[in-house]
Write a protein that holds these residues in place. Structure first.
Motif, PDB file in Angstrom:
ATOM      1  N   PHE A  65      79.745   8.337  15.292  1.00  0.00           N
ATOM      2  CA  PHE A  65      80.965   8.561  14.510  1.00  0.00           C
ATOM      3  C   PHE A  65      80.694   9.378  13.257  1.00  0.00           C
ATOM      4  CE2 PHE A  65      81.734   4.758  16.994  1.00  0.00           C
ATOM      5  CZ  PHE A  65      83.003   5.001  17.502  1.00  0.00           C
ATOM      6  N   GLY A  66      79.790  10.341  13.355  1.00  0.00           N
ATOM      7  CA  GLY A  66      79.555  11.239  12.223  1.00  0.00           C
ATOM      8  C   GLY A  66      80.663  12.267  12.119  1.00  0.00           C
ATOM      9  N   SER A  67      81.362  12.306  11.003  1.00  0.00           N
ATOM     10  CA  SER A  67      82.551  13.154  10.870  1.00  0.00           C
ATOM     11  C   SER A  67      82.264  14.528  10.302  1.00  0.00           C
ATOM     12  CB  SER A  67      83.588  12.450   9.972  1.00  0.00           C
ATOM     13  OG  SER A  67      83.062  12.266   8.662  1.00  0.00           O
ATOM     14  N   ILE A  68      81.015  14.805   9.941  1.00  0.00           N
ATOM     15  CA  ILE A  68      80.704  16.104   9.337  1.00  0.00           C
ATOM     16  C   ILE A  68      81.099  17.268  10.243  1.00  0.00           C
ATOM     17  CG2 ILE A  68      78.823  17.585   8.531  1.00  0.00           C
ATOM     18  CD1 ILE A  68      79.593  15.471   6.543  1.00  0.00           C
ATOM     19  N   PRO A  69      80.807  17.248  11.574  1.00  0.00           N
ATOM     20  CA  PRO A  69      81.243  18.377  12.416  1.00  0.00           C
ATOM     21  C   PRO A  69      82.756  18.575  12.433  1.00  0.00           C
ATOM     22  CG  PRO A  69      79.592  17.055  13.552  1.00  0.00           C
ATOM     23  CD  PRO A  69      79.993  16.289  12.333  1.00  0.00           C
ATOM     24  N   LEU A  70      83.504  17.487  12.352  1.00  0.00           N
ATOM     25  CA  LEU A  70      84.959  17.610  12.374  1.00  0.00           C
ATOM     26  C   LEU A  70      85.478  18.257  11.093  1.00  0.00           C
ATOM     27  CD1 LEU A  70      85.952  14.142  13.867  1.00  0.00           C
ATOM     28  CD2 LEU A  70      85.241  16.219  15.040  1.00  0.00           C
ATOM     29  N   PHE A  71      84.971  17.796   9.956  1.00  0.00           N
ATOM     30  CA  PHE A  71      85.445  18.361   8.696  1.00  0.00           C
ATOM     31  C   PHE A  71      84.948  19.797   8.519  1.00  0.00           C
ATOM     32  CE2 PHE A  71      85.902  13.817   7.728  1.00  0.00           C
ATOM     33  CZ  PHE A  71      87.203  13.827   7.289  1.00  0.00           C
ATOM     34  N   TRP A  72      83.751  20.081   9.043  1.00  0.00           N
ATOM     35  CA  TRP A  72      83.291  21.468   8.975  1.00  0.00           C
ATOM     36  C   TRP A  72      84.170  22.363   9.839  1.00  0.00           C
ATOM     37  CZ3 TRP A  72      81.419  25.375   6.734  1.00  0.00           C
ATOM     38  CH2 TRP A  72      81.040  26.507   7.445  1.00  0.00           C
ATOM     39  N   GLY A  73      84.529  21.909  11.039  1.00  0.00           N
ATOM     40  CA  GLY A  73      85.427  22.700  11.871  1.00  0.00           C
ATOM     41  C   GLY A  73      86.778  22.911  11.213  1.00  0.00           C
ATOM     42  N   THR A  74      87.280  21.885  10.534  1.00  0.00           N
ATOM     43  CA  THR A  74      88.557  22.017   9.823  1.00  0.00           C
ATOM     44  C   THR A  74      88.462  23.051   8.715  1.00  0.00           C
ATOM     45  OG1 THR A  74      89.060  19.698  10.303  1.00  0.00           O
ATOM     46  CG2 THR A  74      90.298  20.748   8.525  1.00  0.00           C
ATOM     47  N   ILE A  75      87.374  22.993   7.932  1.00  0.00           N
ATOM     48  CA  ILE A  75      87.197  23.947   6.831  1.00  0.00           C
ATOM     49  C   ILE A  75      86.928  25.349   7.370  1.00  0.00           C
ATOM     50  CG2 ILE A  75      85.718  24.537   4.870  1.00  0.00           C
ATOM     51  CD1 ILE A  75      85.293  21.523   4.475  1.00  0.00           C
ATOM     52  N   PHE A  76      86.114  25.417   8.425  1.00  0.00           N
ATOM     53  CA  PHE A  76      85.730  26.716   8.991  1.00  0.00           C
ATOM     54  C   PHE A  76      86.946  27.475   9.511  1.00  0.00           C
ATOM     55  CE2 PHE A  76      83.077  29.037  12.382  1.00  0.00           C
ATOM     56  CZ  PHE A  76      82.776  30.049  11.491  1.00  0.00           C
ATOM     57  N   ILE A  77      87.817  26.766  10.224  1.00  0.00           N
ATOM     58  CA  ILE A  77      88.998  27.424  10.805  1.00  0.00           C
ATOM     59  C   ILE A  77      90.100  27.596   9.769  1.00  0.00           C
ATOM     60  CG2 ILE A  77      90.852  27.172  12.501  1.00  0.00           C
ATOM     61  CD1 ILE A  77      88.890  25.764  14.323  1.00  0.00           C
ATOM     62  N   GLY A  78      90.437  26.494   9.070  1.00  0.00           N
ATOM     63  CA  GLY A  78      91.617  26.518   8.210  1.00  0.00           C
ATOM     64  C   GLY A  78      91.396  27.098   6.828  1.00  0.00           C
ATOM     65  N   ALA A  79      90.206  26.887   6.251  1.00  0.00           N
ATOM     66  CA  ALA A  79      89.984  27.302   4.871  1.00  0.00           C
ATOM     67  C   ALA A  79      89.141  28.561   4.749  1.00  0.00           C
ATOM     68  CB  ALA A  79      89.302  26.180   4.082  1.00  0.00           C
ATOM     69  N   ILE A  80      88.484  28.985   5.811  1.00  0.00           N
ATOM     70  CA  ILE A  80      87.643  30.184   5.725  1.00  0.00           C
ATOM     71  C   ILE A  80      88.246  31.316   6.552  1.00  0.00           C
ATOM     72  CG2 ILE A  80      85.361  31.148   6.190  1.00  0.00           C
ATOM     73  CD1 ILE A  80      84.160  28.431   5.626  1.00  0.00           C
ATOM     74  N   ILE A  81      88.256  31.153   7.888  1.00  0.00           N
ATOM     75  CA  ILE A  81      88.739  32.244   8.740  1.00  0.00           C
ATOM     76  C   ILE A  81      90.218  32.512   8.491  1.00  0.00           C
ATOM     77  CG2 ILE A  81      89.048  33.000  11.113  1.00  0.00           C
ATOM     78  CD1 ILE A  81      86.654  31.331  11.900  1.00  0.00           C
ATOM     79  N   ALA A  82      91.019  31.454   8.462  1.00  0.00           N
ATOM     80  CA  ALA A  82      92.459  31.659   8.264  1.00  0.00           C
ATOM     81  C   ALA A  82      92.763  32.285   6.908  1.00  0.00           C
ATOM     82  CB  ALA A  82      93.199  30.336   8.420  1.00  0.00           C
ATOM     83  N   MET A  83      92.054  31.873   5.881  1.00  0.00           N
ATOM     84  CA  MET A  83      92.312  32.424   4.560  1.00  0.00           C
ATOM     85  C   MET A  83      91.834  33.865   4.439  1.00  0.00           C
ATOM     86  SD  MET A  83      93.991  30.327   2.721  1.00  0.00           S
ATOM     87  CE  MET A  83      94.846  29.850   4.212  1.00  0.00           C
ATOM     88  N   ILE A  84      90.756  34.218   5.154  1.00  0.00           N
ATOM     89  CA  ILE A  84      90.312  35.609   5.150  1.00  0.00           C
ATOM     90  C   ILE A  84      91.402  36.513   5.715  1.00  0.00           C
ATOM     91  CG2 ILE A  84      88.656  37.199   6.236  1.00  0.00           C
ATOM     92  CD1 ILE A  84      86.550  35.039   5.966  1.00  0.00           C
TER      93      ILE A  84
END
Length: 458
Positions: free
Chosen positions: A223-242
């Motif tokens: 139940f390590g959530s780091i991959p989930l939050f990284w995917g959320t940030i990677f898609i929503g806060a990095i790629i989408a914002m670019i």
């Protein structure tokens, strides 16, 4: 008597009370000077007849269903039902639908026999609740009509009623938010009693599948959530914002500084249509058009690319939130006084220099606030990620790989019939609470930036 009939009766009583109150006030006005207009006397009687009765019906309606079910189960026919909850619920649901006329017969013979019992208690409790609501409306109407006097301040009474309704509406919103937070918090604490909080917050492996027996493979989930939050940030806060920040900001600059009025009147509504497109449509567009193109582009560069990638989902999500960035930037740029632009141009600056050195710095708080609000919108998106980015919880920085987000995993964990006593299901509440906190922090930062650096111009 049904509650629908009672509701119609209450509305009629309230309308009659309003009409009689206004008529009596007009009659009183012929002999004395009224403190309030006749319409306020009518509104006072209308509100006294309507609001208490509606409040009672709103409370009684869900309570009646529970009372009817308990009464049916206490009868001999109800006690003869199967002890298994799912089978009993199916029978009672069919019996209720037959009793209310939603179907003619059920699949279970017991439901047909139980329908008259349901009908009996529906009529009984419907008559009790509806009758009391009508009596309450009549009492309220009588009270409102007795207050029709020359010196009665009916307007103040109506304003108190309206103020109470406004306060009640705001309290409903506040209590709803509080209920959501408390429900998430309660289930999250249950989850942390089964899984260490350190594993959830700092773990890098996400595999919530739990085996039914200890000797099965994968009997203890990860139940390590780091991959989930990284995917959320990677898609929503990095790629989408670019994608969204440059396109949204440049669109706002063009529409406010360069576009003629006729062009702006056409292009701005067209741009804002993007905000009204359902997210499932964006998801189809991402899955059927953008994802194959991204995969082919990656393969042409010699990079292994998945058919479901973070880049495809992020590109489409960035297009989706362009209106959020553009609208906030547009409003902020338009709020900059024209005198500042004219002063810059009078000193010899070009239009582009004026925009870069005068307009954008003055509008920066609103632009930053709009960007942060757009990020909050992006990290809560689900459909685009489900259809274009996949379900694999990968901790990777390669945009051509498949990743997943928190919202997608919440949907996966709560899909279908679930028992809320296992770490797998309760993990969804922990993810929801964490996402709620992150979104709240982003919104607070946006509001703080706007308030602290906002410039007030005359």
């Amino acid at each position: 008597m049904t509650l629908t009939f009672a509701l119609i009766a209450v509305l009629l009583i309230a309308a009659v009370a309003g009409f009689l109150g206004r008529s009596r006030a007009r009659a009183v006005r012929d002999g004395a000077r009224l403190n309030s207009l006749p319409i306020y006397h009518g509104a006072y009687g209308f509100l006294w007849a309507l609001v208490p009765a509606l409040l009672f019906l709103a409370i009684w309606s869900p309570l009646q269903g529970r009372l009817i079910e308990d009464a049916v189960l206490s009868t001999p026919q109800g006690q003869a039902l199967p002890a298994f909850d799912m089978a009993r619920d199916a029978i009672t649901s069919e019996a209720y639908e037959i009793a209310t006329g939603q179907r003619e017969a059920g699949f279970n013979p017991e439901s047909t026999a139980l329908a008259p019992v349901y009908q009996q208690f529906i009529n009984r409790y419907g008559g009790i609740g509806g009758g009391f609501a009508i009596l309450l409306a009549l009492a309220g109407a009588a009270w409102g009509l007795t207050r029709v006097r020359a010196n009665f301040r009916a307007r103040a009474g109506v304003e108190r009623w309206l103020m109470g309704l406004l306060i009640a509406a705001s309290m409903i919103a506040i209590l709803t938010t509080l209920g959501i937070v408390l429900s998430l918090l309660f289930e999250t604490l249950r989850f942390f009693s089964m899984v260490p909080a350190s594993e959830f917050l700092f773990g890098t492996q996400w595999s919530p599948q739990m085996a039914l027996r200890a000797d099965q493979a994968g009997s203890s989930g990860a139940f390590g959530s780091i991959p989930l939050f990284w995917g959320t940030i990677f898609i929503g806060a990095i790629i989408a914002m670019i994608v969204a920040i440059p396109l949204g900001l440049m669109s706002a600059i063009f529409l406010t500084q360069y576009a003629p009025a006729k062009v702006r009147s056409v292009m701005k509504p067209l741009l804002e249509i993007l905000a009204g497109v359902p997210t499932v449509v964006y998801g189809y567009f991402a899955a059927l058009t953008v994802a194959p193109a991204v995969r082919d582009f990656g393969l042409s560069l010699g990079i292994p690319a998945s058919s479901e990638s973070a880049l495809a989902a992020g590109l489409v999500m960035g297009i989706m939130i362009i209106p959020f960035v553009s609208s906030m930037a547009d409003d902020s740029i338009a709020a900059v006084p024209q005198a500042m632009r004219d002063g810059s141009l009078a000193m010899g600056a070009t239009r582009s220099e004026t925009i870069r050195k005068v307009v954008l710095p003055a509008a920066l708080p609103g632009v930053v606030g709009g960007v942060l609000l757009a990020v909050s919108r992006a990290i809560g998106e689900t459909m685009i990620v489900v259809m274009a980015a996949g379900l694999a919880a990968n901790l990777t920085a390669n945009p051509f790989d498949s990743v997943t987000t928190v919202t997608v995993q919440i949907v996966q964990l709560l899909t279908g019939d679930q028992e809320f006593d296992s770490p797998k299901t309760l993990a969804a509440f922990a993810l929801g609470l964490a996402l709620f906190v992150i979104t709240l922090i982003l919104n607070l930062i946006a509001l703080t930036v706007v308030r602290r650096y906002r410039e007030a111009y005359e």
